[in-house]
Design a protein around this motif. Structure first.
Motif, PDB file in Angstrom:
ATOM      1  N   UNK A  44      16.670   3.820   9.618  1.00 41.40           N
ATOM      2  CA  UNK A  44      17.961   2.827  10.866  1.00 41.40           C
ATOM      3  C   UNK A  44      18.029   1.640  10.198  1.00 41.40           C
ATOM      4  N   UNK A  45      18.827   0.861  10.859  1.00 44.82           N
ATOM      5  CA  UNK A  45      19.065  -0.162  11.047  1.00 44.82           C
ATOM      6  C   UNK A  45      18.227  -1.232  10.558  1.00 44.82           C
ATOM      7  N   UNK A  46      17.413  -0.982  11.632  1.00 45.82           N
ATOM      8  CA  UNK A  46      15.587  -2.057  12.254  1.00 45.82           C
ATOM      9  C   UNK A  46      15.578  -2.166  10.455  1.00 45.82           C
ATOM     10  N   UNK A  47      15.147  -1.059   8.946  1.00 43.51           N
ATOM     11  CA  UNK A  47      14.650  -1.035   8.214  1.00 43.51           C
ATOM     12  C   UNK A  47      15.159  -1.815   6.922  1.00 43.51           C
ATOM     13  N   UNK A  48      16.898  -2.217   7.231  1.00 38.27           N
ATOM     14  CA  UNK A  48      16.920  -3.044   6.681  1.00 38.27           C
ATOM     15  C   UNK A  48      18.560  -1.878   5.920  1.00 38.27           C
ATOM     16  N   UNK A  49      19.143  -3.120   4.847  1.00 35.12           N
ATOM     17  CA  UNK A  49      20.386  -2.181   4.272  1.00 35.12           C
ATOM     18  C   UNK A  49      19.805  -0.987   4.037  1.00 35.12           C
ATOM     19  N   UNK A  50      20.383  -0.287   3.577  1.00 35.28           N
ATOM     20  CA  UNK A  50      20.260   1.387   2.714  1.00 35.28           C
ATOM     21  C   UNK A  50      20.133   1.018   1.783  1.00 35.28           C
ATOM     22  N   UNK A  51      21.861   0.152   1.030  1.00 37.78           N
ATOM     23  CA  UNK A  51      21.721  -0.194  -0.504  1.00 37.78           C
ATOM     24  C   UNK A  51      20.267   0.172  -0.649  1.00 37.78           C
TER      25      UNK A  51
END
Length: 516
Positions: free
Chosen positions: A219-226
């Motif tokens: 999710x967005x709270x875990x930073x960027x997926x990249x």
């Protein structure tokens, strides 16, 4: 604690075999980067050194070291070791090069889905005690990314199977520490010591249900997926005996070409979610029927992507043209079609939460519309699967697909355009629970009979046990043996059962029962 140890902390491993080369791996922890001597010998006493070199264990790479040793002889078993500057010697590993030219027999062992808190790695331990396995294929979920207490819950976790870190894996340090925890397991270390491994990630090396743009468990709270994806890929490269190529192939003499594609992060489109598709729809059955006839079969949807498809499809053709007997595709997700049986509506009990009851009801309606059970497998990408099977047919390939991911054992006849296209050998998990965990009151025989009745390509299944498969290749036949362990709840290497199926070259389907 393994991460605080010094010297050779996690044994040795080998992989990426060729006819004259092998990749060797170890981890050596010291205050500064350390140059290690590498030696190979055909005898365990290292009386004659057949090859080697030097490898540097660097802090930048989490103190891991790799070396590709060339100039070896085809089809030979070697012993190898690493030697530190102070004379300390690593554990001794056993590996082999691939054969060249006429080859009469070769055995591959298939593994997947090892969630450490769910149990002991008895599956690895049983295989590691054998001496008839030439190559290990691990097709993913080598580890799991969840925080402690989530899959498994604290109540489900097996005592003594703690992992680190306790939180979910997001950053590079997290993934490194989780690999270190898994690789401290003695049965996994012994498996790596006894034979070379070819390994490909699946989703849990990143996050659950990974695709090219994200994952269900991100999710967005875990930073960027990249950033998360790059961290996971970096740790995998450091800790596994693998090259940095995302997809590879291996030539086993004239007997087999083994392809190792990548089906998760390079090009996979987001899996369909029937809940999202049905949101706001009053007539669920009609909406599912419309989807089954339209968007579900979108030819633009990708699993591997055009570049990788060209590599694999051309590889099929080149392998057949060269006279190779079998084309083996060791990949991550189930390729055969599996449908929800109508009987399954009564498998889950009346005391289930409302969201489970809704999912069961939708699954029943989806099956009536001709939609499969699992949209995260190849069943969720029918056009991409059709392209692969059609390519195998055009090449006149004798296709054997190996798969993991589902936690259960399967034997499928693969069919395209109403013609046989090959067989699938689906391996059970090392520890992760399967169908039996969600339908505890239903006998395996009942589940399998219902699944087979609903899924015409399914020839056999085991939806109860943990285990692994050995695939014995000869010029005229492949023999798949599914080995089920008695338990993973305690450390115990006893088998509970085995099941054998065979397929003759040129048949492109499993032999009738009783043959082979």
């Amino acid at each position: 604690m393994a991460m605080a140890a010094q010297g050779f902390t996690h044994g040795v491993a080998s992989g990426e075999p060729g006819a004259d080369s092998i990749l060797l791996w170890t981890r050596y922890v010291a205050p500064s980067d350390t140059r290690l001597t590498v030696e190979l010998s055909e005898s365990p006493d290292f009386a004659h050194i057949a090859g080697g070199g030097t490898a540097i264990a660097t802090g930048e790479r989490d103190h891991t070291a790799k070396l590709v040793v060339g100039g070896l002889r085809p089809g030979r078993w070697y012993h190898y070791r690493f030697i530190a500057p102070d004379g300390t010697i690593s554990p001794i590993g056993r590996t082999r090069t691939l054969p060249e030219g006429p080859t009469t027999a070769f055995t591959i062992a298939l593994f997947s889905c090892a969630n450490m808190p769910f149990g002991w790695f008895n599956v690895y331990g049983h295989a590691a005690a054998r001496r008839d396995i030439d190559l290990i294929a691990h097709v993913g979920d080598y580890l799991y990314e969840y925080r402690v207490g989530v899959y498994p819950s604290s109540q489900e976790a097996v005592p003594g199977r703690l992992v680190q870190p306790s939180h979910e894996l997001v950053a590079l340090a997290d993934y490194r520490l989780r690999y270190a925890a898994y690789r401290a397991d003695p049965d996994l270390q012994q498996l790596h010591r006894m034979a070379p491994m070819i390994a490909q990630w699946d989703d849990h090396e990143f996050a659950n249900d990974t695709w090219k743009g994200g994952a269900e468990n991100h999710n967005e709270g875990e930073g960027s997926w990249a950033d998360r994806m790059a961290a996971a890929e970096c740790a995998h490269s450091e800790w596994m005996p693998v090259s940095d190529s995302r997809w590879r192939e291996y030539q086993v003499g004239d007997l087999a070409t083994v392809f190792l594609p990548e089906t998760r992060v390079t090009a996979r489109d987001k899996p369909f979610d029937l809940g999202d598709l049905l949101q706001g729809k009053s007539d669920v059955a009609a909406a599912l029927k419309q989807f089954a006839e339209t968007g579900y079969r979108d030819p633009a949807r990708q699993v591997m992507g055009p570049e990788q498809e060209r590599w694999l499809f051309d590889g099929f053709a080149k392998s057949v043209k060269a006279g190779t007997r079998w084309q083996v595709c060791a990949q991550q997700i189930v390729m055969g079609s599996l449908f929800t049986p109508p009987e399954s509506k009564d498998w889950f009990g009346a005391d289930q939460p409302d969201y489970v009851k809704r999912r069961v009801a939708v699954a029943q309606l989806a099956a009536k519309a001709g939609l499969p059970l699992n949209m995260d497998s190849w069943d969720g990408y029918p056009a991409a699967r059709a392209r692969l099977l059609a390519a195998a047919q055009r090449a006149d390939a004798d296709l054997v697909t190996l798969s993991g991911d589902s936690h259960n054992a399967w034997a499928f006849d693969l069919v395209h355009d109403r013609r046989p296209a090959g067989i699938e050998v689906g391996g059970a998990s090392v520890t992760s629970p399967g169908f039996e965990a969600f339908t505890p009151g239903i006998a395996d025989e009942v589940r399998v009979a219902a699944l087979r009745a609903a899924s015409p390509q399914l020839r056999w299944a085991n939806t109860r046990d943990r285990g692994y498969v050995t695939l014995a290749l000869t010029p005229d036949r492949v023999t798949a043996d599914w080995h089920s362990l008695a338990t993973v709840g305690v450390r115990d290497l006893r088998l509970s059962s085995s099941h054998r199926m065979t397929a003759a070259r040129g048949r492109r389907s499993y032999d009738p029962e009783g043959r082979g």
